[in-house]
Design a protein around this motif. Structure first.
Motif, PDB file in Angstrom:
ATOM      1  N   SER A   1       3.459   3.238   4.369  1.00 31.38           N
ATOM      2  CA  SER A   1       2.287   3.206   5.240  1.00 31.38           C
ATOM      3  C   SER A   1       1.994   4.606   5.804  1.00 31.38           C
ATOM      4  CB  SER A   1       2.557   2.168   6.320  1.00 31.38           C
ATOM      5  OG  SER A   1       1.844   2.424   7.440  1.00 31.38           O
TER       6      SER A   1
ATOM      7  N   ILE B   1      10.490  -4.258   0.703  1.00 29.16           N
ATOM      8  CA  ILE B   1       9.255  -3.966   1.428  1.00 29.16           C
ATOM      9  C   ILE B   1       9.163  -4.780   2.720  1.00 29.16           C
ATOM     10  CG2 ILE B   1       6.713  -4.070   1.317  1.00 29.16           C
ATOM     11  CD1 ILE B   1       7.863  -1.949  -0.530  1.00 29.16           C
ATOM     12  N   GLN B   2       9.568  -6.043   2.622  1.00 26.13           N
ATOM     13  CA  GLN B   2       9.534  -6.885   3.822  1.00 26.13           C
ATOM     14  C   GLN B   2      10.825  -7.686   3.888  1.00 26.13           C
ATOM     15  OE1 GLN B   2       6.843 -10.297   3.813  1.00 26.13           O
ATOM     16  NE2 GLN B   2       6.251  -9.816   5.922  1.00 26.13           N
TER      17      GLN B   2
ATOM     18  N   TYR C   1       3.754   2.818  12.448  1.00 27.53           N
ATOM     19  CA  TYR C   1       3.481   2.200  11.147  1.00 27.53           C
ATOM     20  C   TYR C   1       4.090   0.811  10.994  1.00 27.53           C
ATOM     21  CZ  TYR C   1       1.974   6.906  10.219  1.00 27.53           C
ATOM     22  OH  TYR C   1       1.325   8.108  10.292  1.00 27.53           O
ATOM     23  N   SER C   2       4.775   0.350  12.039  1.00 29.86           N
ATOM     24  CA  SER C   2       5.456  -0.934  11.908  1.00 29.86           C
ATOM     25  C   SER C   2       4.463  -2.090  11.828  1.00 29.86           C
ATOM     26  CB  SER C   2       6.417  -1.137  13.077  1.00 29.86           C
ATOM     27  OG  SER C   2       5.671  -1.189  14.266  1.00 29.86           O
TER      28      SER C   2
ATOM     29  N   SER D   1       8.868   0.442   3.829  1.00 26.91           N
ATOM     30  CA  SER D   1       7.458   0.049   3.999  1.00 26.91           C
ATOM     31  C   SER D   1       6.769   0.917   5.040  1.00 26.91           C
ATOM     32  CB  SER D   1       7.323  -1.437   4.334  1.00 26.91           C
ATOM     33  OG  SER D   1       8.258  -1.842   5.276  1.00 26.91           O
ATOM     34  N   ARG D   2       7.521   1.320   6.056  1.00 33.46           N
ATOM     35  CA  ARG D   2       6.916   2.219   7.051  1.00 33.46           C
ATOM     36  C   ARG D   2       6.610   3.583   6.421  1.00 33.46           C
ATOM     37  NH1 ARG D   2      10.678  -0.655  10.112  1.00 33.46           N
ATOM     38  NH2 ARG D   2      12.271   0.965  10.069  1.00 33.46           N
TER      39      ARG D   2
ATOM     40  N   ASP E   1       1.618  -2.027  10.385  1.00 34.83           N
ATOM     41  CA  ASP E   1       0.715  -1.878   9.250  1.00 34.83           C
ATOM     42  C   ASP E   1       1.211  -2.641   8.018  1.00 34.83           C
ATOM     43  OD1 ASP E   1      -1.611  -0.751   8.145  1.00 34.83           O
ATOM     44  OD2 ASP E   1      -0.394   0.756   7.121  1.00 34.83           O
ATOM     45  N   LEU E   2       2.273  -3.419   8.199  1.00 32.74           N
ATOM     46  CA  LEU E   2       2.927  -4.056   7.054  1.00 32.74           C
ATOM     47  C   LEU E   2       1.971  -4.911   6.220  1.00 32.74           C
ATOM     48  CD1 LEU E   2       5.570  -4.562   5.565  1.00 32.74           C
ATOM     49  CD2 LEU E   2       6.001  -6.460   7.103  1.00 32.74           C
ATOM     50  N   ASP E   3       1.088  -5.647   6.902  1.00 32.72           N
ATOM     51  CA  ASP E   3       0.175  -6.521   6.158  1.00 32.72           C
ATOM     52  C   ASP E   3      -0.670  -5.738   5.166  1.00 32.72           C
ATOM     53  OD1 ASP E   3       1.157  -8.653   7.462  1.00 32.72           O
ATOM     54  OD2 ASP E   3      -0.466  -8.780   8.942  1.00 32.72           O
TER      55      ASP E   3
ATOM     56  N   THR F   1       9.731  -8.896   8.935  1.00 29.41           N
ATOM     57  CA  THR F   1       9.489  -7.595   9.565  1.00 29.41           C
ATOM     58  C   THR F   1       9.474  -6.461   8.534  1.00 29.41           C
ATOM     59  OG1 THR F   1      11.833  -7.342  10.030  1.00 29.41           O
ATOM     60  CG2 THR F   1      10.458  -8.255  11.798  1.00 29.41           C
ATOM     61  N   SER F   2       8.972  -5.314   8.981  1.00 31.73           N
ATOM     62  CA  SER F   2       8.873  -4.146   8.098  1.00 31.73           C
ATOM     63  C   SER F   2      10.240  -3.486   7.949  1.00 31.73           C
ATOM     64  CB  SER F   2       7.889  -3.137   8.676  1.00 31.73           C
ATOM     65  OG  SER F   2       8.477  -2.485   9.793  1.00 31.73           O
TER      66      SER F   2
END
Ligand code: ARG
Length: 560
Positions: free
Chosen positions: A309, A294-295, A256-257, A305-306, A259-261, A300-301
């Protein structure tokens, strides 16, 4: 058999359609009856005196063979059950497996469990037993109630520790050692890295660079990282197999790393995202939950955030009705934040997310030296437990192979059961001296009781169970049977509170009642009628215990 419900549904009062199920209660003083209904709250609704209402209930109550007598006392209706009929109904319900029937209504409800979820390339510690066993026990409890269960091991396969290991491995490590010693080797080079980094802080920077290379799937580094992960997964899986815990999904943090966008654009579209010193956050001050990062400012995530996701992915994949996370209490705020963010994103998540947390579980200090770090390593503890129970078994009249088989079941069950024994939120110290003893509040005591039951049944042989005379059962015996009748309620309660210890307490209760019965009377005697009734009871007791043991992860042992 739900006696309360049978009573409730048979109560009739003219011009009144109250739900009586909540009004039927167990009486504290059994001399006053087994169940009772207080009529005071009805008086207002019906505009009659409690005494009048009680009389009416008695008058209108149909003749049922499970009810011997009804008495009206001061606005209460007291019901005396017919022990023989109840005992017969209860035992027949167990015998026909009816009492284990799953609730059909739950069959299309999916519950996901995120538990164990260890950070890879590190040892599993004694602390990991709690998440692993509480999660597993809950999954089994939900399954027993008919829910569809998905077991997810959200492995920690992401983060700067991997950059540290990578740097160490490539700088002073050896490929051969990695292959031969696996996680032991990775732990060693990690500890060594930390030591060296204290003297030379530049190392931390190198580690970050290597971690970035892993994230960028650098062709020189990424295959090695994958090897780290594969090796650690095999090690973790081995331990989990020994604990009889098996997962449907091992999709971990690294998945899930990237998928941050998507997470960011989703949160932006809902107007939830704020900038804060270069980082991005969701402000949850309004809910007293601070800020959910979140970021990070480096783009980076982050853990939260992970998790967001992963939640979105799981909802798509499993369309769950409930998603339950089992972790230590220290992660309470993290999950409160993640849940709140998700609820703000989509109110479909409301009420579907649950964090089940537990207190600290430790060994008495100095009992088992930890190899590295502060806590005892799980496999060391497993080996210790096995040696200890092998000692106990040494004098038993079994073959070596049989001894080992039984000892393993006693040893591992004791470990598995420890986090399930007491309320999960309580801190506890593993009672390593007594955990394997056959008497006391131990899993070995429960297993010993089970083995005793098996040996009685073996001794009784095939006696046939037609025309059982239930009046041959003593008061101790019928008390035990009446307690067996609570099985379904207990299961339900444990599920509602996500609390395996409710099952544990009940299992002790039943075993104690059995032992009380067993110490005062002989089961297999020349009196066939009495033997038959008792053996039938014990056969069904065994059935219930088999289910209960499964729920609290204790292996059954037929002889010991
Ligand atoms: N790997 C984490 C840890 O060891 C636990 C993960 C719990 N699950 C989750 N979805 N955050 O602390």
């Amino acid at each position: 058999m739900d006696i309360k419900n049978i009573i409730a549904t048979n109560i009739k009062i003219d011009n009144c359609d109250v739900d009586f199920s909540k009004l039927v209660t167990d009486t504290a003083d059994k001399k006053m009856g087994d169940f009772s209904v207080a009529c005071f709250s009805l008086a207002k609704i019906l505009r009659k005196s409690p005494m009048q209402i009680a009389e009416e209930i008695k008058e209108n109550f149909p003749k049922l063979n499970i009810i011997d007598e009804i008495q009206v006392v001061n606005g209460y209706v007291n019901f005396f059950v017919n022990k023989n009929h109840c005992v017969q109904n209860i035992l027949e319900e167990i015998n026909s497996q009816k009492c284990f029937e799953k609730d059909g209504g739950n069959a299309n409800k999916t519950v996901c469990f995120d538990y164990s979820s260890v950070n890879l390339a590190k040892y599993m510690h004694i602390g990991h037993l709690s998440t692993t066993m509480i999660g597993e026990s809950l999954a089994r409890i939900y399954e027993a109630l008919g829910y569809k269960v998905v077991r997810i091991n959200y492995i920690g396969d992401y983060g700067t520790p991997f950059g540290k290991m990578m740097y160490a491995h490539l700088t002073w490590g050896s490929e051969q050692e990695l292959t031969q010693r696996g996680v032991d080797y990775l732990q060693d080079i990690y500890v060594e890295f930390c030591k060296k980094a204290e003297e030379d802080p530049k190392l931390e920077e190198y580690a970050r660079e290597y971690f970035k290379k892993i994230c960028d799937k650098d062709p020189q580094v990424y295959p090695i990282f994958n090897k780290f992960i594969e090796i650690s997964k095999v090690t973790a899986k081995n331990i989990l197999d020994r604990l009889d815990v098996h997962f449907d999904s091992w999709k971990g943090e690294s998945a899930y790393s990237e998928d941050l966008d998507n997470v960011i654009s989703l949160l932006q579209s809902k107007n939830l995202l704020e900038d804060s010193q270069g980082a991005k956050i969701v402000n949850l001050e309004k809910y007293n939950l601070g800020a959910c990062l979140i970021q990070k400012s480096d783009g980076t995530s982050i853990y939260a955030s992970r998790d967001i996701s992963a939640l979105i992915d799981r909802y798509k994949t499993y369309n769950f009705d409930k998603m339950i996370y089992v972790t230590a209490v220290q992660q309470k705020l993290h999950f409160e934040q993640v849940f709140k963010v998700m609820e703000l994103v989509d109110n479909n998540f409301l009420g579907k997310l649950e964090h089940v947390y537990y207190g600290m579980f430790s060994l008495p200090t100095g009992k088992i030296a930890s190899r590295k770090g502060k806590q005892a390593v799980l496999v060391d503890l497993m080996d210790y437990a096995l040696n200890k129970t092998m000692d106990i078994m040494s004098t038993r009249p079994f073959t070596e192979e049989k001894k080992k088989e039984i000892a393993t079941k006693i040893a591992y069950s004791a470990l598995k059961f420890t986090p399930l024994k007491n309320e999960r939120i309580k801190d506890s110290v593993f009672d390593i001296e007594n955990a394997f003893s056959f008497d006391g509040d131990t899993s070995a005591y429960l297993q010993y009781t089970y083995a005793r039951i098996c040996s009685i049944l073996k001794k009784a042989g095939d006696i046939g169970f037609e025309n059982i005379n239930y009046s041959m059962l003593s008061l101790n015996a019928s008390q035990l049977v009446i307690e067996l009748n609570n099985y379904k309620n207990i299961l339900q309660k444990a599920q509602e509170q996500n609390e395996p210890s409710i099952i544990s307490k009940y299992t002790f209760e039943i075993c104690k009642l059995f032992n009380k019965f067993y110490t005062t009377e002989k089961v297999v005697t020349d009196d066939l009628e009495s033997t038959k009734a008792k053996v039938f009871m014990i056969k069904n007791l065994k059935e219930i215990l088999t289910h209960l043991f499964g729920l609290i992860c204790i292996d059954t042992v037929e002889e010991m």
